[in-house]
Write a protein that holds these residues in place. Structure first.
Motif, PDB file in Angstrom:
ATOM      1  N   LEU A   1      25.447  56.948 -15.056  1.00  0.00           N
ATOM      2  CA  LEU A   1      25.392  58.169 -15.850  1.00  0.00           C
ATOM      3  C   LEU A   1      25.368  57.900 -17.349  1.00  0.00           C
ATOM      4  CD1 LEU A   1      27.975  60.330 -13.866  1.00  0.00           C
ATOM      5  CD2 LEU A   1      25.493  60.316 -13.652  1.00  0.00           C
ATOM      6  N   THR A   2      25.498  56.639 -17.764  1.00  0.00           N
ATOM      7  CA  THR A   2      25.597  56.351 -19.192  1.00  0.00           C
ATOM      8  C   THR A   2      24.493  55.427 -19.685  1.00  0.00           C
ATOM      9  OG1 THR A   2      27.109  54.498 -18.742  1.00  0.00           O
ATOM     10  CG2 THR A   2      28.099  56.637 -19.224  1.00  0.00           C
ATOM     11  N   ARG A   3      23.480  55.178 -18.866  1.00  0.00           N
ATOM     12  CA  ARG A   3      22.376  54.325 -19.313  1.00  0.00           C
ATOM     13  C   ARG A   3      21.529  55.092 -20.323  1.00  0.00           C
ATOM     14  NH1 ARG A   3      22.229  50.270 -15.214  1.00  0.00           N
ATOM     15  NH2 ARG A   3      24.403  50.173 -14.529  1.00  0.00           N
ATOM     16  N   SER A   4      21.116  54.414 -21.391  1.00  0.00           N
ATOM     17  CA  SER A   4      20.422  55.123 -22.461  1.00  0.00           C
ATOM     18  C   SER A   4      18.977  54.682 -22.653  1.00  0.00           C
ATOM     19  CB  SER A   4      21.178  54.922 -23.780  1.00  0.00           C
ATOM     20  OG  SER A   4      21.255  53.547 -24.120  1.00  0.00           O
ATOM     21  N   LYS A   5      18.541  53.626 -21.986  1.00  0.00           N
ATOM     22  CA  LYS A   5      17.161  53.176 -22.153  1.00  0.00           C
ATOM     23  C   LYS A   5      16.761  52.313 -20.967  1.00  0.00           C
ATOM     24  CE  LYS A   5      18.686  49.266 -25.030  1.00  0.00           C
ATOM     25  NZ  LYS A   5      18.554  48.609 -26.340  1.00  0.00           N
ATOM     26  N   GLU A   6      15.447  52.129 -20.803  1.00  0.00           N
ATOM     27  CA  GLU A   6      14.956  51.240 -19.772  1.00  0.00           C
ATOM     28  C   GLU A   6      14.394  49.988 -20.429  1.00  0.00           C
ATOM     29  OE1 GLU A   6      11.944  53.125 -17.483  1.00  0.00           O
ATOM     30  OE2 GLU A   6      10.453  53.091 -19.091  1.00  0.00           O
ATOM     31  N   ILE A   7      14.555  48.858 -19.759  1.00  0.00           N
ATOM     32  CA  ILE A   7      14.179  47.562 -20.293  1.00  0.00           C
ATOM     33  C   ILE A   7      13.249  46.890 -19.291  1.00  0.00           C
ATOM     34  CG2 ILE A   7      15.054  45.308 -21.075  1.00  0.00           C
ATOM     35  CD1 ILE A   7      17.756  46.745 -21.548  1.00  0.00           C
ATOM     36  N   PRO A   8      12.163  46.266 -19.724  1.00  0.00           N
ATOM     37  CA  PRO A   8      11.266  45.576 -18.778  1.00  0.00           C
ATOM     38  C   PRO A   8      12.018  44.509 -17.989  1.00  0.00           C
ATOM     39  CG  PRO A   8      10.237  45.769 -20.942  1.00  0.00           C
ATOM     40  CD  PRO A   8      11.663  46.185 -21.114  1.00  0.00           C
ATOM     41  N   CYS A   9      11.721  44.418 -16.720  1.00  0.00           N
ATOM     42  CA  CYS A   9      12.362  43.406 -15.874  1.00  0.00           C
ATOM     43  C   CYS A   9      11.974  42.027 -16.398  1.00  0.00           C
ATOM     44  CB  CYS A   9      11.895  43.583 -14.428  1.00  0.00           C
ATOM     45  SG  CYS A   9      12.944  42.767 -13.228  1.00  0.00           S
ATOM     46  N   PRO A  10      12.945  41.159 -16.719  1.00  0.00           N
ATOM     47  CA  PRO A  10      12.624  39.858 -17.320  1.00  0.00           C
ATOM     48  C   PRO A  10      12.106  38.855 -16.297  1.00  0.00           C
ATOM     49  CG  PRO A  10      14.982  40.046 -16.991  1.00  0.00           C
ATOM     50  CD  PRO A  10      14.394  41.373 -16.597  1.00  0.00           C
ATOM     51  N   VAL A  11      11.512  37.773 -16.787  1.00  0.00           N
ATOM     52  CA  VAL A  11      11.045  36.708 -15.897  1.00  0.00           C
ATOM     53  C   VAL A  11      12.238  36.128 -15.153  1.00  0.00           C
ATOM     54  CG1 VAL A  11       9.021  36.124 -17.273  1.00  0.00           C
ATOM     55  CG2 VAL A  11      11.191  35.025 -17.786  1.00  0.00           C
ATOM     56  N   GLY A  12      12.003  35.763 -13.897  1.00  0.00           N
ATOM     57  CA  GLY A  12      13.073  35.234 -13.070  1.00  0.00           C
ATOM     58  C   GLY A  12      13.828  36.299 -12.298  1.00  0.00           C
ATOM     59  N   TYR A  13      13.458  37.573 -12.485  1.00  0.00           N
ATOM     60  CA  TYR A  13      14.156  38.674 -11.827  1.00  0.00           C
ATOM     61  C   TYR A  13      13.152  39.664 -11.242  1.00  0.00           C
ATOM     62  CZ  TYR A  13      18.418  37.053 -14.091  1.00  0.00           C
ATOM     63  OH  TYR A  13      19.494  36.295 -14.488  1.00  0.00           O
ATOM     64  N   TRP A  14      13.628  40.498 -10.328  1.00  0.00           N
ATOM     65  CA  TRP A  14      12.839  41.625  -9.838  1.00  0.00           C
ATOM     66  C   TRP A  14      13.710  42.869  -9.936  1.00  0.00           C
ATOM     67  CZ3 TRP A  14      14.023  44.275  -5.166  1.00  0.00           C
ATOM     68  CH2 TRP A  14      15.010  43.682  -4.370  1.00  0.00           C
ATOM     69  N   CYS A  15      13.076  43.998 -10.202  1.00  0.00           N
ATOM     70  CA  CYS A  15      13.816  45.218 -10.513  1.00  0.00           C
ATOM     71  C   CYS A  15      13.241  46.406  -9.752  1.00  0.00           C
ATOM     72  CB  CYS A  15      13.753  45.510 -12.017  1.00  0.00           C
ATOM     73  SG  CYS A  15      14.347  44.164 -13.075  1.00  0.00           S
ATOM     74  N   VAL A  16      14.133  47.158  -9.102  1.00  0.00           N
ATOM     75  CA  VAL A  16      13.770  48.393  -8.405  1.00  0.00           C
ATOM     76  C   VAL A  16      14.933  49.360  -8.558  1.00  0.00           C
ATOM     77  CG1 VAL A  16      13.363  49.450  -6.160  1.00  0.00           C
ATOM     78  CG2 VAL A  16      12.198  47.347  -6.724  1.00  0.00           C
ATOM     79  N   GLY A  17      14.632  50.620  -8.799  1.00  0.00           N
ATOM     80  CA  GLY A  17      15.670  51.633  -8.887  1.00  0.00           C
ATOM     81  C   GLY A  17      16.602  51.444 -10.066  1.00  0.00           C
TER      82      GLY A  17
END
Length: 203
Positions: free
Chosen positions: A85-101
């Motif tokens: 509930l307190t996230r303020s921005k989205e950041i591109p998923c960095p190399v070495g990681y995968w991001c969903v949701g």
């Protein structure tokens, strides 16, 4: 799959997860649950006819705080830091990681993520033969396999040790071997390198 259910009346929940224990009690006699159960709405009965508005403080209690005259309540109700509930921005998923949701996860051992914005655990691909890739690796040749006593097939998460009676393939440079080979008749292995031996017979 079971559908999500609202936390019981008189409780609120800000943390992710499906445990009933994450539903925390609102301050008794001074608040009620919000309709979406993400906060508590505080009040105090002053005369039996009017209500004094309070601010709900999740981080320190939780509790209801009196407002100074004319003070406007915090619309976020003192949300706990680092919750969904307190996230303020989205950041591109960095190399070495995968991001969903909105969640960042490391690429699994044996695979690598060589580019941003990966969306699945397969990441960019498998670790290269002769090398091994730990968690969150960014290159297919992240780590050399090691000495002649180790070998690393494709998709290796760590080096494998050559068994007794075997040797690592000599068609690959030392340190990046990718298979073990059974020692043939008339040969023995020392430090996983192939050697000949001679039997001398004296008459």
């Amino acid at each position: 799959m079971a559908s999500c259910q609202m936390c019981p009346a008189g409780t609120f929940k800000v943390a992710q997860g499906d445990s009933r224990q994450l539903c925390l009690p609102c301050p008794s006699l001074a608040s009620v649950s919000s309709a979406d159960r993400t906060t508590c709405e505080c009040f105090r009965i002053a005369t039996g006819e009017t209500f004094e508005q309070l601010a709900f403080d999740r981080a320190n209690g939780p509790r209801c705080l009196s407002l100074a005259e004319g003070e406007v309540p915090d619309p976020d109700g003192h949300l706990l830091a680092n919750t969904q509930l307190t996230r303020s921005k989205e950041i591109p998923c960095p190399v070495g990681y995968w991001c969903v949701g909105g969640i960042k996860r490391p690429c699994p051992p044996g695979r690598f993520g060589g580019r941003e914005l990966e969306t699945g655990p397969s990441c960019a691909g498998k670790c290269m033969a002769g090398y091994w890739c730990g968690e969150a690796s960014t290159r297919k040749n992240q780590n050399s396999c090691g000495g002649t006593n180790k070998y690393c097939p494709e998709n290796s998460a760590s080096p494998k040790y050559v068994k007794r009676g075997y040797y690592s393939n000599e068609d690959a440079p030392t340190g990046i071997r990718d298979k073990e080979i059974l020692c043939p008749p008339g040969k023995v292995t020392t430090a996983c390198t192939k050697y000949s031996y001679i039997i001398l017979i004296y008459f």
